[in-house]
Write an enzyme that holds these catalytic residues in place. Structure first.
Site, mmCIF file in Angstrom:
data_model
loop_
_atom_site.group_PDB
_atom_site.id
_atom_site.type_symbol
_atom_site.label_atom_id
_atom_site.label_comp_id
_atom_site.label_asym_id
_atom_site.label_seq_id
_atom_site.Cartn_x
_atom_site.Cartn_y
_atom_site.Cartn_z
ATOM 1 N N CYS A 80 4.009 -4.918 3.907
ATOM 2 C CA CYS A 80 3.037 -4.369 2.967
ATOM 3 C C CYS A 80 3.281 -2.902 2.637
ATOM 4 O O CYS A 80 2.547 -2.315 1.835
ATOM 5 C CB CYS A 80 1.619 -4.565 3.505
ATOM 6 S SG CYS A 80 1.220 -6.296 3.758
ATOM 7 N N GLU A 111 -6.910 3.337 10.800
ATOM 8 C CA GLU A 111 -6.570 4.258 9.710
ATOM 9 C C GLU A 111 -7.629 5.344 9.565
ATOM 10 O O GLU A 111 -7.298 6.521 9.341
ATOM 11 C CB GLU A 111 -6.410 3.501 8.393
ATOM 12 C CG GLU A 111 -5.966 4.400 7.254
ATOM 13 C CD GLU A 111 -5.690 3.689 5.953
ATOM 14 O OE1 GLU A 111 -5.058 4.277 5.048
ATOM 15 O OE2 GLU A 111 -6.108 2.506 5.825
ATOM 16 N N HIS A 162 -4.706 2.772 2.855
ATOM 17 C CA HIS A 162 -4.182 1.401 2.912
ATOM 18 C C HIS A 162 -5.360 0.433 2.907
ATOM 19 O O HIS A 162 -5.318 -0.574 2.207
ATOM 20 C CB HIS A 162 -3.321 1.228 4.160
ATOM 21 C CG HIS A 162 -2.586 -0.059 4.229
ATOM 22 N ND1 HIS A 162 -1.750 -0.498 3.221
ATOM 23 C CD2 HIS A 162 -2.564 -1.035 5.180
ATOM 24 C CE1 HIS A 162 -1.231 -1.673 3.553
ATOM 25 N NE2 HIS A 162 -1.712 -2.023 4.728
ATOM 26 N N PHE A 192 3.200 -5.020 8.475
ATOM 27 C CA PHE A 192 3.574 -5.757 9.680
ATOM 28 C C PHE A 192 4.943 -5.289 10.159
ATOM 29 O O PHE A 192 5.829 -4.979 9.350
ATOM 30 C CB PHE A 192 3.646 -7.258 9.380
ATOM 31 C CG PHE A 192 2.310 -7.951 9.317
ATOM 32 C CD1 PHE A 192 1.127 -7.283 9.553
ATOM 33 C CD2 PHE A 192 2.249 -9.313 9.017
ATOM 34 C CE1 PHE A 192 -0.092 -7.939 9.495
ATOM 35 C CE2 PHE A 192 1.031 -9.976 8.964
ATOM 36 C CZ PHE A 192 -0.145 -9.291 9.203
ATOM 37 N N HIS A 211 -5.253 -7.437 -1.870
ATOM 38 C CA HIS A 211 -4.061 -6.901 -1.212
ATOM 39 C C HIS A 211 -2.814 -7.487 -1.868
ATOM 40 O O HIS A 211 -2.533 -8.685 -1.732
ATOM 41 C CB HIS A 211 -4.100 -7.247 0.269
ATOM 42 C CG HIS A 211 -3.097 -6.519 1.105
ATOM 43 N ND1 HIS A 211 -2.052 -5.788 0.570
ATOM 44 C CD2 HIS A 211 -2.974 -6.404 2.453
ATOM 45 C CE1 HIS A 211 -1.335 -5.266 1.539
ATOM 46 N NE2 HIS A 211 -1.879 -5.625 2.700
ATOM 47 N N LYS A 222 -8.153 -1.656 -2.772
ATOM 48 C CA LYS A 222 -8.071 -3.088 -2.456
ATOM 49 C C LYS A 222 -9.424 -3.771 -2.590
ATOM 50 O O LYS A 222 -9.496 -4.995 -2.669
ATOM 51 C CB LYS A 222 -7.501 -3.288 -1.058
ATOM 52 C CG LYS A 222 -6.011 -2.962 -0.934
ATOM 53 C CD LYS A 222 -5.495 -3.273 0.461
ATOM 54 C CE LYS A 222 -3.988 -3.031 0.567
ATOM 55 N NZ LYS A 222 -3.628 -1.602 0.558
#
Length: 408
Positions: A163, A314, A303, A396, A337, A332
């Site tokens: 991502c 975060e 993010h 990831f 996403h 988002k």
């Protein structure tokens, strides 16, 4: 020989669930209305049957023949790249082709093609599989097809850091400019993975929202009731060039890419480090690279996936590294996403926040999680000057990328 100088963001292009161009996407994101659709036809019968999908987009730049030859993720990228080049006032007639690069981020590649052809293989046998399957599904086709369409003969590649792929592509494009290998780089990210197999895998991993009864409220970054992210698709393209190169042709950039920071957490295949070790390292690196102090940052496009672990970690990192409280949003909430395209789309939105002196709201954020002490933009857009902004992207595998932009 390495080249010094600032890097200009000369053009933007977008194809997202919010619209098929930059203006439409920006308008919808600033309005704060979710783009998530209930009961997506392609996901009927799935435990998670909703996502955010791209509607009609200008496929004329793709070409009728190519609509059958190219996977959807490549089509999105071609449309976004053409818009970005028009925005940058560039065409193939204007450049030295060997000095034009293409760097695209993509996490999944042509999964829709793979699933469709695998189904044919199982039903009808090996002779039924399309000879075009491989060039349609491989992630590198996004960069290859753009180079082919534009006649760009410089370095070309697709990078994959889950991502964070779109942000990694932008950072890599910057390196090609600073090293002197390119004068112009078309960069960005793309993804089209709203498919049954992919959705099933993410759902079984426990990362998707299960809010099937209220899908428009499912993506709710930093909210106490968040339960996972919402799958989305789309693409964003940025045209980068050295600022002196843009000035020489009389073009004023939208913003400057001031710096980039990257770090690997080396912690877990899918979970963030509980103290945000890699994210913190990437944030600090971006600030150093951009020669910015923490207090110089007015806005962070987080993010903000709407997953329990990511948002908590975060928020901790942003608060520690940027204690003065810049405006924070996660787009988002509106877009879902976009996986490998997310970093590019959010980078483009950070550029627009600087240019428009506007920070979009975080959609569906009703009740911030206790302990998340951030200056979150909610309900409506915040209108104030943005001198510098950060765009966070985490993937990831422990990939963390932070991009720093400032006013041109």
């Amino acid at each position: 020989m390495p080249v010094t100088g600032q890097i200009a963001v000369s053009g933007l292009g977008m194809v997202t669930p919010a619209g098929s161009c930059v203006d439409a996407t920006w308008r919808r994101v600033c309005e704060g209305g979710s783009t998530v659709a209930a009961s997506h036809p392609g996901l009927a019968g799935m435990p998670v049957d909703f996502c955010a999908s791209v509607g009609e987009f200008d496929s004329s730049v793709v070409g009728r023949r190519n609509l059958y030859r190219l996977d959807r993720f490549v089509q999105f990228m071609l449309a976004a790249a053409h818009e970005a080049l028009a925005d940058a006032a560039l065409s193939a007639a204007d450049w030295d082709a060997p000095r034009v690069g293409v760097v695209i981020g993509c996490g999944m590649g042509g999964v829709a093609t793979w699933e469709r052809q695998h189904g044919r293989f199982l039903r009808q046998g090996p002779e039924s599989v399309s000879p075009l399957m491989i060039p349609m599904m491989t992630p590198n086709s996004a960069a290859g097809e753009i180079a082919l369409a534009l006649g760009a003969r410089g370095p070309g590649m697709v990078v994959s850091t889950a991502c964070a792929s779109g942000a990694t592509a932008i950072a890599t494009a910057r390196d090609l400019l600073v090293s002197g290998q390119c004068d112009i780089v078309v960069t960005g990210g793309t993804e089209a993975a709203n498919t049954p197999l992919t959705v099933a895998a993410f759902a079984n991993l426990g990362t998707l929202s299960q809010r099937c009864e209220d899908p428009t409220a499912a993506s709710r970054p930093f909210d106490a009731e968040r339960d996972g992210f919402v799958m989305a698709e789309g693409a964003a393209a940025l045209v980068l060039e050295r600022a002196d190169h843009a000035a020489a042709r009389g073009h004023r950039p939208r913003a400057l890419l001031a710096g980039c920071g990257s770090a690997s957490e080396a912690h877990h295949p899918t979970a963030p480090h509980p103290e945000g070790r890699g994210a913190s390292q990437a944030l600090h690196a971006a600030l150093r690279h951009a020669d910015l102090a923490a207090v110089d940052i007015d806005h962070v496009n987080a993010h903000g996936t709407s997953t329990v672990l990511n948002d908590q970690v975060e928020a901790l990192v942003i608060r520690q590294v940027l204690p003065h409280g810049p405006l924070v949003t996660s787009t988002k909430g509106v877009l879902g996403h976009l996986l490998g395209a997310a970093g590019a789309v959010e980078a483009a939105l950070a550029v627009l926040a600087i240019q428009q002196a506007t920070v979009p709201p975080t959609a569906n954020l009703q009740d911030p999680t206790p302990g998340i002490d951030l200056n979150l933009v909610t309900k409506s857009a915040a209108h104030q000057p943005v001198r510098a902004a950060l765009s966070n992207s985490f993937g990831f595998g422990g990939h963390n990328v932070v991009l720093a932009f400032c006013a041109a």
